[in-house]
Design a protein around this motif. Structure first.
Motif, PDB file in Angstrom:
ATOM      1  N   VAL A  57      -7.602 -10.254  12.019  1.00  0.00           N
ATOM      2  CA  VAL A  57      -7.705 -10.131  10.562  1.00  0.00           C
ATOM      3  C   VAL A  57      -6.420  -9.517  10.016  1.00  0.00           C
ATOM      4  O   VAL A  57      -5.598  -8.987  10.763  1.00  0.00           O
ATOM      5  CB  VAL A  57      -8.911  -9.261  10.131  1.00  0.00           C
ATOM      6  N   GLN A  58      -6.259  -9.613   8.713  1.00  0.00           N
ATOM      7  CA  GLN A  58      -5.161  -8.947   8.011  1.00  0.00           C
ATOM      8  C   GLN A  58      -5.782  -8.199   6.837  1.00  0.00           C
ATOM      9  O   GLN A  58      -6.825  -8.606   6.309  1.00  0.00           O
ATOM     10  CB  GLN A  58      -4.126  -9.973   7.540  1.00  0.00           C
ATOM     11  N   TRP A  59      -5.137  -7.098   6.405  1.00  0.00           N
ATOM     12  CA  TRP A  59      -5.772  -6.303   5.370  1.00  0.00           C
ATOM     13  C   TRP A  59      -4.743  -5.509   4.566  1.00  0.00           C
ATOM     14  O   TRP A  59      -3.598  -5.323   4.975  1.00  0.00           O
ATOM     15  CB  TRP A  59      -6.804  -5.356   5.978  1.00  0.00           C
ATOM     16  N   PHE A  60      -5.192  -5.061   3.391  1.00  0.00           N
ATOM     17  CA  PHE A  60      -4.396  -4.155   2.571  1.00  0.00           C
ATOM     18  C   PHE A  60      -5.323  -3.223   1.814  1.00  0.00           C
ATOM     19  O   PHE A  60      -6.516  -3.528   1.642  1.00  0.00           O
ATOM     20  CB  PHE A  60      -3.485  -4.925   1.593  1.00  0.00           C
ATOM     21  N   HIS A  61      -4.791  -2.085   1.390  1.00  0.00           N
ATOM     22  CA  HIS A  61      -5.553  -1.106   0.614  1.00  0.00           C
ATOM     23  C   HIS A  61      -4.833  -0.904  -0.713  1.00  0.00           C
ATOM     24  O   HIS A  61      -3.714  -0.400  -0.757  1.00  0.00           O
ATOM     25  CB  HIS A  61      -5.657   0.213   1.381  1.00  0.00           C
ATOM     26  N   ALA A  62      -5.488  -1.312  -1.795  1.00  0.00           N
ATOM     27  CA  ALA A  62      -4.865  -1.233  -3.114  1.00  0.00           C
ATOM     28  C   ALA A  62      -5.097   0.098  -3.803  1.00  0.00           C
ATOM     29  O   ALA A  62      -4.472   0.375  -4.836  1.00  0.00           O
ATOM     30  CB  ALA A  62      -5.396  -2.365  -4.004  1.00  0.00           C
ATOM     31  N   GLY A  63      -5.973   0.926  -3.255  1.00  0.00           N
ATOM     32  CA  GLY A  63      -6.278   2.195  -3.928  1.00  0.00           C
ATOM     33  C   GLY A  63      -6.834   1.942  -5.307  1.00  0.00           C
ATOM     34  O   GLY A  63      -7.773   1.164  -5.490  1.00  0.00           O
ATOM     35  N   ALA A 112     -14.514  -5.000  12.104  1.00  0.00           N
ATOM     36  CA  ALA A 112     -14.413  -6.358  11.563  1.00  0.00           C
ATOM     37  C   ALA A 112     -13.552  -7.232  12.461  1.00  0.00           C
ATOM     38  O   ALA A 112     -13.870  -8.413  12.696  1.00  0.00           O
ATOM     39  CB  ALA A 112     -13.846  -6.309  10.152  1.00  0.00           C
ATOM     40  N   ASP A 113     -12.460  -6.675  12.977  1.00  0.00           N
ATOM     41  CA  ASP A 113     -11.583  -7.425  13.857  1.00  0.00           C
ATOM     42  C   ASP A 113     -12.308  -7.886  15.111  1.00  0.00           C
ATOM     43  O   ASP A 113     -12.137  -9.022  15.576  1.00  0.00           O
ATOM     44  CB  ASP A 113     -10.365  -6.569  14.219  1.00  0.00           C
ATOM     45  N   ASP A 114     -13.136  -7.012  15.668  1.00  0.00           N
ATOM     46  CA  ASP A 114     -13.895  -7.361  16.864  1.00  0.00           C
ATOM     47  C   ASP A 114     -14.905  -8.474  16.571  1.00  0.00           C
ATOM     48  O   ASP A 114     -15.082  -9.390  17.383  1.00  0.00           O
ATOM     49  CB  ASP A 114     -14.645  -6.134  17.395  1.00  0.00           C
ATOM     50  N   ILE A 115     -15.561  -8.392  15.415  1.00  0.00           N
ATOM     51  CA  ILE A 115     -16.579  -9.392  15.078  1.00  0.00           C
ATOM     52  C   ILE A 115     -15.937 -10.756  14.855  1.00  0.00           C
ATOM     53  O   ILE A 115     -16.426 -11.778  15.337  1.00  0.00           O
ATOM     54  CB  ILE A 115     -17.367  -8.955  13.817  1.00  0.00           C
ATOM     55  N   VAL A 116     -14.820 -10.762  14.126  1.00  0.00           N
ATOM     56  CA  VAL A 116     -14.116 -12.027  13.892  1.00  0.00           C
ATOM     57  C   VAL A 116     -13.627 -12.623  15.210  1.00  0.00           C
ATOM     58  O   VAL A 116     -13.673 -13.843  15.428  1.00  0.00           O
ATOM     59  CB  VAL A 116     -12.937 -11.830  12.910  1.00  0.00           C
ATOM     60  N   ALA A 117     -13.177 -11.757  16.113  1.00  0.00           N
ATOM     61  CA  ALA A 117     -12.738 -12.233  17.429  1.00  0.00           C
ATOM     62  C   ALA A 117     -13.865 -12.980  18.134  1.00  0.00           C
ATOM     63  O   ALA A 117     -13.650 -14.054  18.721  1.00  0.00           O
ATOM     64  CB  ALA A 117     -12.266 -11.061  18.278  1.00  0.00           C
ATOM     65  N   ASP A 118     -15.075 -12.418  18.068  1.00  0.00           N
ATOM     66  CA  ASP A 118     -16.223 -13.072  18.709  1.00  0.00           C
ATOM     67  C   ASP A 118     -16.554 -14.394  18.022  1.00  0.00           C
ATOM     68  O   ASP A 118     -16.895 -15.388  18.685  1.00  0.00           O
ATOM     69  CB  ASP A 118     -17.454 -12.151  18.645  1.00  0.00           C
ATOM     70  N   GLN A 119     -16.458 -14.430  16.687  1.00  0.00           N
ATOM     71  CA  GLN A 119     -16.815 -15.638  15.951  1.00  0.00           C
ATOM     72  C   GLN A 119     -15.838 -16.772  16.216  1.00  0.00           C
ATOM     73  O   GLN A 119     -16.233 -17.946  16.279  1.00  0.00           O
ATOM     74  CB  GLN A 119     -16.857 -15.351  14.454  1.00  0.00           C
ATOM     75  N   LEU A 120     -14.571 -16.465  16.361  1.00  0.00           N
ATOM     76  CA  LEU A 120     -13.550 -17.498  16.479  1.00  0.00           C
ATOM     77  C   LEU A 120     -13.155 -17.779  17.931  1.00  0.00           C
ATOM     78  O   LEU A 120     -12.232 -18.570  18.182  1.00  0.00           O
ATOM     79  CB  LEU A 120     -12.293 -17.102  15.683  1.00  0.00           C
ATOM     80  N   SER A 121     -13.835 -17.129  18.847  1.00  0.00           N
ATOM     81  CA  SER A 121     -13.485 -17.333  20.260  1.00  0.00           C
ATOM     82  C   SER A 121     -14.028 -18.663  20.782  1.00  0.00           C
ATOM     83  O   SER A 121     -14.985 -19.200  20.265  1.00  0.00           O
ATOM     84  CB  SER A 121     -14.051 -16.190  21.100  1.00  0.00           C
TER      85      SER A 121
END
Length: 492
Positions: free
Chosen positions: A384-390, A483-492
């Motif tokens: 995943v990629q992410w940002f925090h806009a505050g 979230a990164d772990d879950i996406v890894a499982d989904q796209l594996s």
């Protein structure tokens, strides 16, 4: 009658009959484009059925919001475009005799049953791509018209009506199909350039009722309202080098075409061009895309199905389903759902002007937000990629910004993007956006948001391609890791 979605007919009839038994109804709805159109469809159906009602909007149907609804004098509550995912909480008040819920929704249901629950997911229909909340409300509206006085809107032999005159379309609520399509388009269900599944049945009814027109057209946002140079410059879903995000390039491209592109000193709009002129521009765009190495799969996305509200004036944002939905989102994101509802209900005076003012502000804020994210970039994890806009981007629009920023410099479209924004002193809003290509590979952001948020003491959900959550401030890193772990499982 079986209605536009036969699988839902029996449940829709049960919900309609229960509404007709109510002395009065509280209509509670979400506030985005799908929620606003859901509410507008339900409101008109209730009014036509002579059922007294009051409408309330909730940005989030959390425990406090449900408690407030249960504390009203209304025994019957119609939830539109939310309620399914909160059935566990709603059910507690139902068991206590505080309310009878009737739910027209398309989100993933909680592990709880209730009698009057109209949701496509319960009947094998994909609520993320085949039927929106507005679509569920439309199915209910059609059933409600048919249930009145034994079916005043139905054919005498119990069959379905095929006449497309305005009086008949209003009597059986088929005229509300246009709003259902605006909701579906606003909910990003036009994947691959067109609506399909149960949505297609609603489109067909809208065309028969004379409130919708469809056709193959350039799949760019702003065909009704944007001057031609801006239409091409801002078209970034399919990036064409030398035109997309290039003001001078877009202008030069158009000036090279042998067309009358200006009248009375003003640039014409796509909707004002003749069929032959549209073909000239479209052919030149494809030729330019090919010459600049744009992949064939991307070029195919330049053309799609248009959904036109044919009773609205040409050149206005209300005539195009995509532009109409954006206008509604602009009212919702700035806590003026009442304005959006007014537009949906036909107010073409004060409500429409207020909506247009909000839309101008919305566009400015989106542009500034996209610039901020593109300039500062995102943090890239393995999946995943992410940002925090505050507090620099409103929490009500941070998800839209995230989705629109995908594909900009340094922001990949091959990974889902997660955006954080400050909600209050204790909580963060989380929004996630993916692509239909990623969904095809197994991505389900609704599950990602739900599981990752619960892991840090929050709550979330939504759809496979777009979802959101609220989490305690200070737990963002933990959320991203989960979230990164879950996406890894989904796209594996």
């Amino acid at each position: 009658m079986t209605g536009p979605v036969p699988e839902l007919a029996e449940r829709a009839t049960a919900c309609a009959n229960r509404l007709l038994e109510a002395d009065h109804v509280l209509l509670a709805s979400h506030i985005d484009a799908d929620g606003l159109t859901s509410a507008a469809i339900a409101a008109q159906a209730l009014e036509r059925a002579d059922i007294p009602f009051e409408t309330v909007f909730k940005k989030q149907l959390d425990e406090d919001a449900i408690a407030a609804i249960a504390d009203t004098a209304y025994e019957t509550v119609l939830f539109t475009d939310f309620g399914s995912g909160q059935l566990d909480v709603i059910g507690e008040y139902e068991d206590a005799g505080k309310l009878t819920p009737i739910i027209a929704d398309h989100h993933q249901p909680a592990d709880r049953e209730t009698e009057y629950h109209l949701n496509p997911l319960l009947f094998g229909i994909d609520g993320a791509s085949e039927l929106s909340g507005a679509g569920a409300s439309y199915v209910l509206a059609r059933a409600l018209a048919d249930a009145q006085d034994g079916g005043a809107a139905a054919a005498a032999d119990g069959g379905t009506l095929e006449a497309a005159d305005e009086t008949t379309a209003r009597a059986d609520n088929r005229d509300l199909a246009a709003l259902a399509i605006v909701g579906a388009v606003g909910d990003m269900q036009a994947s691959g350039g067109e609506l399909h599944g149960a949505n297609a049945g609603i489109v067909e009814e809208g065309v028969e009722a004379g409130v919708l027109e469809t056709g193959t057209d350039l799949a760019l946002y702003g065909k009704q309202t944007r001057p031609l140079p801006k239409l091409l410059e801002y078209a970034t879903d399919v990036r064409i080098p030398g035109i997309s995000s290039d003001e001078a390039g877009a202008l030069s491209f158009l000036e090279d075409l042998d067309l009358e592109l200006q009248r009375d000193g003003a640039w014409r709009r796509w909707a004002e061009l003749t069929s032959e002129e549209k073909q000239t521009v479209a052919s030149a765009l494809v030729k330019r895309a090919v010459s600049r190495g744009v992949p064939a799969s991307k070029i195919d996305q330049l053309v799609g199905t248009s959904y036109v509200l044919c009773e609205e004036p040409v050149g206005t944002e209300l005539r195009d389903a995509s532009e109409f939905s954006t206008l509604l989102n602009a009212t919702a994101r700035y806590e003026r759902a009442d304005v959006g509802l007014g537009v949906c209900l036909g107010d073409r005076g004060e409500a429409l002007e207020q909506a247009r003012t909000l839309l101008r502000s919305h566009r400015r804020n989106l542009s500034e937000g996209i610039d901020l994210v593109t300039r500062e970039g995102v943090t890239t994890e393995e999946h995943v990629q992410w940002f925090h806009a505050g507090d620099r981007i409103r929490e009500t629009i941070v998800g839209i910004v995230a989705g629109m920023a995908m594909g900009n410099a340094g922001i990949s479209r091959s990974k889902p993007i997660i955006a954080f924004a400050e909600k209050n002193d204790e909580e963060c809003k989380v929004s996630a956006r993916g692509t239909h290509s990623l969904v095809g590979q197994g991505l389900d952001l609704s599950h990602v948001m739900s599981e990752a948020s619960q892991a840090v003491g929050g709550d979330g959900g939504g759809h496979d391609v777009a979802a959101g959550a609220t989490v305690p401030s200070g737990h963002e890193d933990e959320f991203v890791a989960r979230a990164d772990d879950i996406v890894a499982d989904q796209l594996s």
